[in-house]
Enzyme design. Structure first.
Site, PDB file in Angstrom:
ATOM      1  N   ALA A 146       0.437  -1.610  -0.274  1.00 55.12           N
ATOM      2  CA  ALA A 146       0.151  -0.429   0.326  1.00 55.12           C
ATOM      3  C   ALA A 146       0.861   1.121  -0.383  1.00 55.12           C
ATOM      4  O   ALA A 146       1.789   1.108   0.844  1.00 55.12           O
ATOM      5  CB  ALA A 146      -0.941   0.323   0.581  1.00 55.12           C
ATOM      6  N   SER A 179       2.343  -1.967   4.464  1.00 50.65           N
ATOM      7  CA  SER A 179       2.109  -1.036   4.545  1.00 50.65           C
ATOM      8  C   SER A 179       3.800  -0.562   3.398  1.00 50.65           C
ATOM      9  O   SER A 179       4.898  -0.856   3.921  1.00 50.65           O
ATOM     10  CB  SER A 179       2.658  -0.171   5.418  1.00 50.65           C
ATOM     11  OG  SER A 179       3.511  -0.621   6.052  1.00 50.65           O
ATOM     12  N   ASP A 180       4.254   0.595   2.397  1.00 50.48           N
ATOM     13  CA  ASP A 180       5.268   1.194   2.434  1.00 50.48           C
ATOM     14  C   ASP A 180       6.108   1.761   3.747  1.00 50.48           C
ATOM     15  O   ASP A 180       5.473   1.654   4.849  1.00 50.48           O
ATOM     16  CB  ASP A 180       4.974   2.021   1.214  1.00 50.48           C
ATOM     17  CG  ASP A 180       6.589   2.474   0.717  1.00 50.48           C
ATOM     18  OD1 ASP A 180       7.258   1.978   1.227  1.00 50.48           O
ATOM     19  OD2 ASP A 180       6.367   3.415  -0.579  1.00 50.48           O
ATOM     20  N   TRP A 181       7.206   1.388   3.589  1.00 48.32           N
ATOM     21  CA  TRP A 181       7.685   1.549   4.838  1.00 48.32           C
ATOM     22  C   TRP A 181       7.241   3.693   5.287  1.00 48.32           C
ATOM     23  O   TRP A 181       7.609   4.113   5.882  1.00 48.32           O
ATOM     24  CB  TRP A 181       9.558   2.341   4.826  1.00 48.32           C
ATOM     25  CG  TRP A 181       9.920   0.611   4.963  1.00 48.32           C
ATOM     26  CD1 TRP A 181      10.927   0.335   5.668  1.00 48.32           C
ATOM     27  CD2 TRP A 181       9.577  -0.278   4.410  1.00 48.32           C
ATOM     28  NE1 TRP A 181      10.728  -0.914   5.839  1.00 48.32           N
ATOM     29  CE2 TRP A 181      10.275  -1.873   5.074  1.00 48.32           C
ATOM     30  CE3 TRP A 181       8.337  -0.608   3.733  1.00 48.32           C
ATOM     31  CZ2 TRP A 181      10.280  -3.266   4.876  1.00 48.32           C
ATOM     32  CZ3 TRP A 181       8.619  -2.372   3.255  1.00 48.32           C
ATOM     33  CH2 TRP A 181       9.271  -3.343   3.825  1.00 48.32           C
TER      34      TRP A 181
END
Length: 711
Positions: A146, A179-181
């Protein structure tokens, strides 16, 4: 990272083969090649103890200014989807998971963690989600990442419509959403929306909030259980006991060289100037620091610590042999010109003056494109353009080789070059690949996966990129890339799909057969492609579809299929495609689904979106497309309705003496009025309960609910 690394650094990563970036691989148009690259990436990941490889990146190149475009494949969702699926299949065939990113509408780096992409549902579906959908359905990636951004105000990582309704319920995705970081703003909203794993960890902070929300009755425990189950499933998938394969770094380096060859695009080649003939060249001047110090990869989290790096200068020297004198001048500095700039330029001109041919290696320095920021322009650095102009004045036989991740404008200078070879960021073996192409050891076969515009001001999103106030409007809608330029019949630098070869190809005998109708329709196409030159080569046959008459605005042509075909001199080969209903459909926001309208479609095949070689028209049959009627439906909607139309006309015909009943001009004037408002405006001429009466009659008639053929 290396075990001995004391702190985080991109340079501290384990050595791995640096393959060409996605911007280059996209230009290969080669599904089989990308499967092989994916397999190699999977093998190296396993050997390094990596269970999930965070790629491929497959965001659409909405604007050439996006600083991360080197990580993405194309401006077109079909090309993006097919190539990304190939990478996923290759990676996962080795027992390593892939991670599709960045889901979704993540098309800029400016304000990337807050910006809201304001984009209509049709554009989302047809452009920005279609590639992801194809990969999810065809390749079943282990994870989907995401994105940072918001979509129409809602963060992607906590967007239930995106992560659950579309991804899981509609597309049938059963993997894990990560999730993206740093993308998670509200962990409770995120897990409730369908996010399974937040990255990176935050010392239990999010976990504590989720547990407390369950205790307080604010979050259903079953939702958390579902996310946990998906994490455990990924852990089981990744926990293979099979021994990691031994990595043949030399074989992977050779594959990287092949990938770089397949991805390079010959933009221009006046009078067949390339390939170079060593027997006809006494002196070759190699100019440009990139020949000696190659820029071969992007900057940011995708940075690779390569196993080794080839440079073009060494490779050219090896191929030139003893019969050719080869000289080198850097021409410019990668660390800023300073006082040495004029001296470097003068030395380069001096070398060019005494050479038969000047090879100029130009491109974008690392500081001009990277993850984390967008580009300010699409031009080469001024110092490099000055160098090209000065060298071209000294020697008219100039060949330009480009190294860049995002598209660069060529129109200010390409007239001064006899040939232009776009090498992209070509990976650790790119230097050898460029030498192979220049000397004809290999034949260029890359094709542009994105349009090269004449000017930045000509690009579709110019006025809307990158937005302001943490909001960006996708005002160009579905007219992205070539869809926009072709609809406007606008001049471009080089069109989508363009790429030259050292041989020529002929297209003939296009045949199309329509089978079935509606959702079961298939259009089977065949043609013959012939290599009409004296060298073996590869042609990328591109198939485009246009709807000749539609109820909504549609692009002039859209890529729907392609095939890369290898042919020997004089060889002919049949090429076949099958189109299905989805390939002919558009996404209807009124119906909330893809719809196919009956009628004529133009099928075109060619060598780019502008180089159409053959075309034919097919007629497709489909059921009547219907829309529900209401008081808010316009008079035009009612008149077009197969049941409501006759009923409304009958009412109007009974209005003796009314101009509305007999004047077609008035009908045109009121066509856009909602029927309920027309009734109110007539002051009783039309009965107040007319809408209810007509709706009852439509329902009693059991007729279809609107008016244009579709499925």
């Amino acid at each position: 990272m290396r075990p001995d690394a004391e702190e985080f650094s991109f340079e501290a990563s384990l050595p791995a083969t640096c393959f060409p970036t996605a911007a280059a691989l996209g230009s290969s148009w080669d599904v089989d090649l990308l499967v092989r690259v994916g397999e190699a990436l999977g093998d190296e990941s396993r050997a390094a103890g990596v269970s999930v490889l965070l790629g491929p990146g497959m965001n659409i190149k909405r604007s050439p200014l996006c600083g991360r475009n080197f990580e993405y494949l194309s401006e077109d969702p079909v090309l993006t989807g097919h190539l990304a699926a190939a990478l996923v299949r290759g990676i996962q065939s080795r027992g390593v998971g892939a991670s599709l990113k960045h889901f979704a509408a993540n098309n800029q780096e400016t304000d990337r963690m807050r910006v809201s992409a304001e984009v209509d549902k049709r554009t989302l579906r047809e452009i920005y989600l279609a590639g992801f959908e194809y990969v999810v359905r065809q390749a079943q990636p282990w994870t989907v990442m995401a994105a940072y951004n918001r979509i129409n105000g809602v963060h992607a990582a906590q967007n239930r419509w995106l992560l659950t309704e579309v991804l899981r319920e509609e597309w049938g995705y059963d993997g894990l959403v990560v999730s993206d970081w740093g993308a998670v703003v509200d962990p409770i909203a995120a897990v409730e929306a369908g996010l399974d794993l937040e990255m990176p960890g935050n010392n239990g902070g999010s976990t504590a909030r989720i547990v407390q929300a369950v205790k307080d009755g604010l979050l259903d425990e079953a939702v958390v259980d579902r996310a946990v189950a998906r994490v455990l499933r990924l852990a089981r998938r990744a926990g293979t006991d099979a021994a990691a394969p031994a990595v043949d770094t030399e074989a992977h380096h050779a594959l990287a060289r092949l990938a770089a060859v397949e991805s390079a695009v010959l933009l221009k080649n006046d009078d067949g100037f390339l390939p170079l003939d060593p027997g006809a060249i006494t002196k070759l001047a190699v100019i440009g620091e990139f020949a000696r110090s190659p820029r071969y990869q992007g900057a940011g989290s995708s940075k690779v610590n390569p196993t080794k790096v080839d440079n073009a200068l060494d490779a050219l020297t090896a191929l030139a042999g003893d019969g050719m004198s080869l000289s080198f001048a850097p021409g410019f500095s990668l660390t800023g010109q300073g006082d040495e700039g004029e001296a470097l330029l003068a030395a380069a001109v001096s070398e060019a003056q005494t050479a038969d041919i000047a090879l100029l290696f130009l491109g974008l320095p690392e500081g001009q494109e990277s993850e984390g920021f967008d580009r300010a322009h699409i031009d080469l650095p001024d110092a490099q353009i000055r160098l090209l102009q000065a060298v071209a004045e000294a020697n008219p036989n100039v060949v330009v080789v480009l190294a860049n991740g995002g598209a660069v404008r060529t129109s200010p200078w390409d007239r001064q070059a006899r040939a232009v070879l776009e090498g992209w960021l070509s990976g650790q073996a790119g230097g050898g690949a460029i030498a192979d192409l220049l000397f004809g050891k290999a034949n260029p076969c890359g094709r542009l996966a994105e349009t090269i515009p004449l000017r930045l001001q000509d690009t579709p999103g110019y006025l809307n990129f990158p937005g302001s106030g943490s909001t960006v409007s996708y005002g160009e809608r579905h007219y992205v890339g070539y869809r926009y330029y072709d609809a406007k019949e606008a001049d471009v630098g080089y069109p989508f799909g363009h790429g030259l070869s050292y041989t020529t190809f002929d297209y003939a005998d296009l045949d199309a057969v329509v089978e079935g109708e509606g959702p079961d329709v298939q259009v089977r196409l065949s043609l013959t492609v012939t290599n009409t030159g004296s060298r073996a080569g590869k042609e990328v046959v591109q198939l485009y579809v246009g709807d000749t008459e539609a109820s909504v605005d549609r692009p002039v042509r859209e890529l729907k299929a392609f095939s890369k075909v290898e042919l020997g001199p004089g060889e002919s080969r049949p090429v076949r495609f099958t189109l299905r209903a989805r390939d002919l459909s558009f996404f209807s926001t009124q119906h909330g689904r893809w719809v196919l309208e009956a009628g004529d479609f133009t099928i075109a095949v060619g060598a780019s979106s502008r180089d159409v070689r053959l075309a034919t028209v097919v007629t497709v049959t489909a059921p009547l497309l219907t829309l529900p009627l209401s008081g808010d439906s316009t008079v035009g909607d009612w008149l077009a309705h197969p049941t409501g139309g006759p009923l409304f006309r009958k009412v109007m015909s009974e209005m003796e003496g009314s101009a509305m009943a007999s004047d077609p001009t008035i009908f045109r004037m009121i066509a856009s009025l909602p029927l309920s408002r027309l009734v109110a405006m007539t002051g009783g001429v039309l009965p107040g309960d007319l809408v209810e009466r007509l709706l009852d009659q439509v329902a009693d008639g059991h007729g279809p609910e609107t008016g244009r053929p579709a499925a």
